[in-house]
Scaffold this motif. Structure first.
Motif, PDB file in Angstrom:
ATOM      1  N   GLU A   1       0.825  -1.212   0.000  1.00 28.88           N
ATOM      2  CA  GLU A   1       0.000   0.000   0.000  1.00 28.88           C
ATOM      3  C   GLU A   1       0.856   1.258   0.000  1.00 28.88           C
ATOM      4  OE1 GLU A   1      -3.548   2.124   2.670  1.00 28.88           O
ATOM      5  OE2 GLU A   1      -2.868   0.092   3.121  1.00 28.88           O
TER       6      GLU A   1
ATOM      7  N   THR B   1      -0.089   6.360  -6.842  1.00 31.58           N
ATOM      8  CA  THR B   1      -1.227   7.213  -6.537  1.00 31.58           C
ATOM      9  C   THR B   1      -1.891   7.577  -7.861  1.00 31.58           C
ATOM     10  OG1 THR B   1      -0.140   8.140  -4.594  1.00 31.58           O
ATOM     11  CG2 THR B   1      -1.992   9.378  -5.499  1.00 31.58           C
ATOM     12  N   GLU B   2      -3.050   7.037  -8.100  1.00 30.03           N
ATOM     13  CA  GLU B   2      -3.738   7.280  -9.360  1.00 30.03           C
ATOM     14  C   GLU B   2      -4.519   8.585  -9.301  1.00 30.03           C
ATOM     15  OE1 GLU B   2      -7.539   5.327 -11.273  1.00 30.03           O
ATOM     16  OE2 GLU B   2      -5.800   3.998 -11.595  1.00 30.03           O
TER      17      GLU B   2
ATOM     18  N   GLU C   1      -0.531   9.499 -12.874  1.00 32.29           N
ATOM     19  CA  GLU C   1      -0.267   8.874 -11.582  1.00 32.29           C
ATOM     20  C   GLU C   1       1.109   9.267 -11.067  1.00 32.29           C
ATOM     21  OE1 GLU C   1      -0.803   4.791 -12.736  1.00 32.29           O
ATOM     22  OE2 GLU C   1       1.361   4.456 -12.878  1.00 32.29           O
TER      23      GLU C   1
END
Length: 462
Positions: A101, A106-107, A117
């Motif tokens: 995670e 990060t989209e 992203e």
């Protein structure tokens, strides 16, 4: 003639280990090999890197029977405490669990027109300069996330714990981390600073003194090399009027005396509400008197020598100055006959102290604590902040809202309530003021050993 570093054991003052120092050329070759090996390591699937790092930590655990007495011989921690494996395992497990995670892209957009992203990429070669007081715990804070994120790691351990670096290297290789990807080196200060100045590393992590941190910053000046610096501390504890007195005594005194006071976030000054002050001091003295100072190889010993005589001399000097300025020592050193005037130092509690005394302002890093009465929260906050350092602060109360309000006014990296001297791997380990800068552990720990890379992809319209 080859230069060597000698590790002098605090147990008996004898040479415990001696290792040759790498020449500048040898050190540069190690860095070059790490840089060459790093892309292939980063190309492995994340799950494979995690598995190999976890296997390395498992291999380290398998060495426990050798490591525990080595710690006693190198820096004096009693064998009864069994090393640092609980914390090492906890931090490794947590950082492995959150890796996917924390390192995930990060989209921003994925439409028929654009894909946008932000990805995290390894910085390349990470340089870890580890301290002697917790030679495994402090090192894994950076080693584990750095390797998992796809970096190569060069480890330089403190001269007082040379064998810890070797054990980490052995363990990681047994776990499947290539020796070029994780390398333990023995360096002098000059070569260390030269490598940093030559922009050899993508990130430098240092845990140690303020002076050492300043040297790292000077070496890195103009290179734009990122640094993480955990430096000095003078961590305070505050006992409010509503505190559980027995729990506060047990927690704070353990925080002050464990590892002979040689803890990064150890308690070095205590402020107690005046209504509890006399009782706290009486119980604190009784708590200290239960300890046994002696040979750390004796299972009955609860407090070993300090890591080096010169460290003990600093604490003795602070105590002597404080007493000359009116402080009252409550522990008779004669009650701890192992105190030899050298590395073995009796614990001490000082009262009638004030902030003009060095022992209440300068880092001690030894088994001494000053205790002062305060009339309210405001006075406690003012005294807790009256310090050049800011690593942790401990508030003892039954009122969580009060702890949060007090914590919001404290100049520190971590606020504890009803505990101290602990690193929660889910929370960011950081400091302020002369304690340094940077972030270890938690998701933020991955940000330190990676860099952001943005992708703005415009799709062809047909």
């Amino acid at each position: 003639m080859t230069k060597t570093i000698k590790l002098i054991s605090p147990v008996d003052g004898e040479v415990y280990a001696e290792r040759p120092v790498l020449s500048g050329a040898e050190a540069r070759q190690a860095v070059a090999m790490a840089r060459e090996a790093q892309p292939a390591w980063a190309a492995l699937p994340l799950g494979e890197r995690i598995a190999r790092v976890e296997a390395g930590i498992a291999a380290l655990n398998a060495m426990k029977d050798e490591i525990v007495p080595e710690l006693a011989g190198q820096m004096g921690r009693p064998v009864r405490y069994g090393g640092e494996f609980g914390g090492v395992n906890e931090r490794t497990a947590y950082m492995a669990k959150i890796a996917a995670e924390a390192l995930a892209p990060t989209e921003v957009e994925d439409s028929d027109r654009f894909r946008r992203e932000i990805r995290r990429e390894p910085v390349g070669v990470v340089f870890v300069i580890a301290p002697w007081n917790y030679p495994f715990l402090t090192a894994v804070n950076t080693i584990v996330p750095a390797l998992i994120a796809g970096n190569a790691v060069i480890l330089k351990h403190a001269s007082q714990t040379l064998l810890a670096g070797e054990r980490l290297a052995q363990a990681m290789e047994r776990g499947g981390v290539p020796p070029e990807v994780f390398r333990n080196v023995v360096l002098d200060h000059q070569t260390t600073e030269e490598l940093i100045a030559e922009r050899s590393f993508g990130f430098v992590n240092f845990t140690g003194s303020v002076r050492g941190g300043q040297a790292i910053e000077r070496a890195a000046a103009g290179t734009f090399t990122a640094t993480g610096l955990e430096l000095g501390g003078k961590d305070p504890g505050y006992v409010r009027a509503d505190a559980d007195l027995d729990a506060a005594v047990d927690g704070l005194m353990d925080g002050a005396m464990f590892n002979s006071g040689q803890c990064c976030c150890g308690i070095e000054r205590i402020y107690v509400h005046e209504s509890l002050y006399d009782a706290f001091v009486e119980k604190a003295v009784a708590w200290v008197m239960q300890h046994k100072l002696g040979d750390p190889n004796d299972p009955a010993t609860t407090m070993g020598p300090m890591a080096h005589r010169r460290f003990a001399d600093v604490v003795r000097g602070q105590i002597a100055d404080a007493v000359a300025e009116g402080a009252r020592p409550l522990i008779d050193p004669a009650a701890f006959p192992a105190d030899d005037g050298g590395a073995y130092l009796a614990p001490q509690i000082l009262v009638d102290v004030h902030h003009e005394m060095r022992v209440m302002r300068e880092e001690s890093f030894g088994p001494v604590v000053g205790i002062m009465p305060v009339k309210d929260d405001d006075e406690a906050v003012a005294l807790m902040n009256d310090c050049d350092y800011g690593l942790t602060a401990s508030v003892w109360t039954t009122d969580t809202d009060a702890a949060l309000e007090i914590g919001s006014r404290l100049e520190t990296g971590t606020v504890f309530m009803n505990r101290c001297d602990y690193l929660d791997p889910a929370l960011c380990w950081t400091g302020c003021k002369d304690t340094g800068r940077g972030a270890a552990l938690s998701e933020l720990g991955y940000l330190a050993v990676t860099r952001p890379k943005s992708y703005h992809l415009k799709k062809v319209q047909k």
